[in-house]
Write a protein that holds these residues in place. Structure first.
Motif: not given
Length: 271
Positions: A71-78, A89-96, A117-118
């Motif tokens: 139930d977690v989503s995030f996106a990257v560039i590749a 990034l998911p909401e609340g990601t540490k050191d985003a 870490n993420m």
């Protein structure tokens, strides 16, 4: 033709070959879509991080890859089979703030450590993984290539060949408390049975072959995952069920009152 031209054609040919392989993969009957997203891994079939890196390794052109892990989503560039960076990034990601929209590089340990870490939470998790791919612009400057998949495998200590137990075996492991007895068969050979599976062995030898022959004739995808629960009792202790996935088969005697839990377990290992 000079050396630089030769090199250009070599790179271009490599990209065309990769693109051809990708088109062939997408045209395959094995590709499954969940809504608009392509299914990369079912829950427990492999660590999510392995599925994610395999997808990046298949990405030649500049793309935004939107991953859904459970139930977690995030996106990257590749691009160029490399991970440039994270753009959602998911909401609340540490050191985003340290690595969002930043190009990954081992020369920038703050960015790499925060991203590491993420992503570590997806090394051992069991979750369904899907992806949506769309054109995108690269992060940073033209010289900011990001991290190769081989580099990420090393830094993140990922086993790219990692696989977990096949679906029926995982289903039996999850369902053991709700089963009276069970017999597990792979490629036609019984490989595991509970101590009280004598009746099931008789069913396997005398009834299942004829049933499977009819099943294959009437089902267009006989190897597709299927759980069949029969209403009549197998004996005074439980009802009979048959689970199929590829060359895996399980014959089970189950407690009828637990049918809801069994169906939930089956859904979790096959979707």
């Amino acid at each position: 033709m000079d050396a630089s031209t030769d090199e250009f054609h070599l790179v271009r040919g490599s990209k065309i070959s990769s693109l051809a392989s990708k088109v062939q993969e997408l045209a395959s009957d094995d590709v499954v879509f969940v809504g608009r997203a392509r299914l990369l891994a079912t829950a427990g079939s492999m660590p999510p991080i392995t599925a994610i890196l395999r997808e990046i390794d298949n990405t030649v052109l500049d793309r935004k890859l939107s991953f859904q892990v459970g139930d977690v989503s995030f996106a990257v560039i590749a691009a160029g089979r490399r991970l440039q960076g994270f753009v959602e990034l998911p909401e609340g990601t540490k050191d985003a703030d340290k690595f969002l929209n930043q190009v990954l590089s081992e020369e920038d340990p703050d960015v790499m450590n925060a991203a590491t870490n993420m992503i570590m939470q997806y090394r051992t998790a069991e979750a369904k993984v899907t992806v949506q791919s769309e054109p995108a612009r690269r992060l940073g400057k033209g010289s900011d290539a990001g991290m190769s998949v081989n580099g990420l495998v090393r830094v993140w200590n990922v086993d790219m060949d990692a696989k977990s137990a096949p679906p029926v075996e995982r289903f039996l492991a999850q369902s053991v408390e709700h089963l009276v007895s069970s017999l597990y068969v792979v490629n036609g050979q019984a490989v595991e049975m509970s101590d009280n599976a004598v009746l099931l062995q008789s069913v396997w030898e005398n009834q299942v072959p004829a049933f499977l022959e009819k099943y294959k004739k009437t089902n267009p995808h006989p190897g597709a995952p299927a759980l069949m629960c029969f209403e009549h009792p197998q004996d005074e202790t439980g009802a009979l069920a048959l689970a199929i996935s590829g060359e895996e088969i399980a014959i089970m005697s189950y407690k009828p009152e637990t049918i809801g839990q069994l169906l939930e377990y089956w859904q979790s290992v096959t979707s």
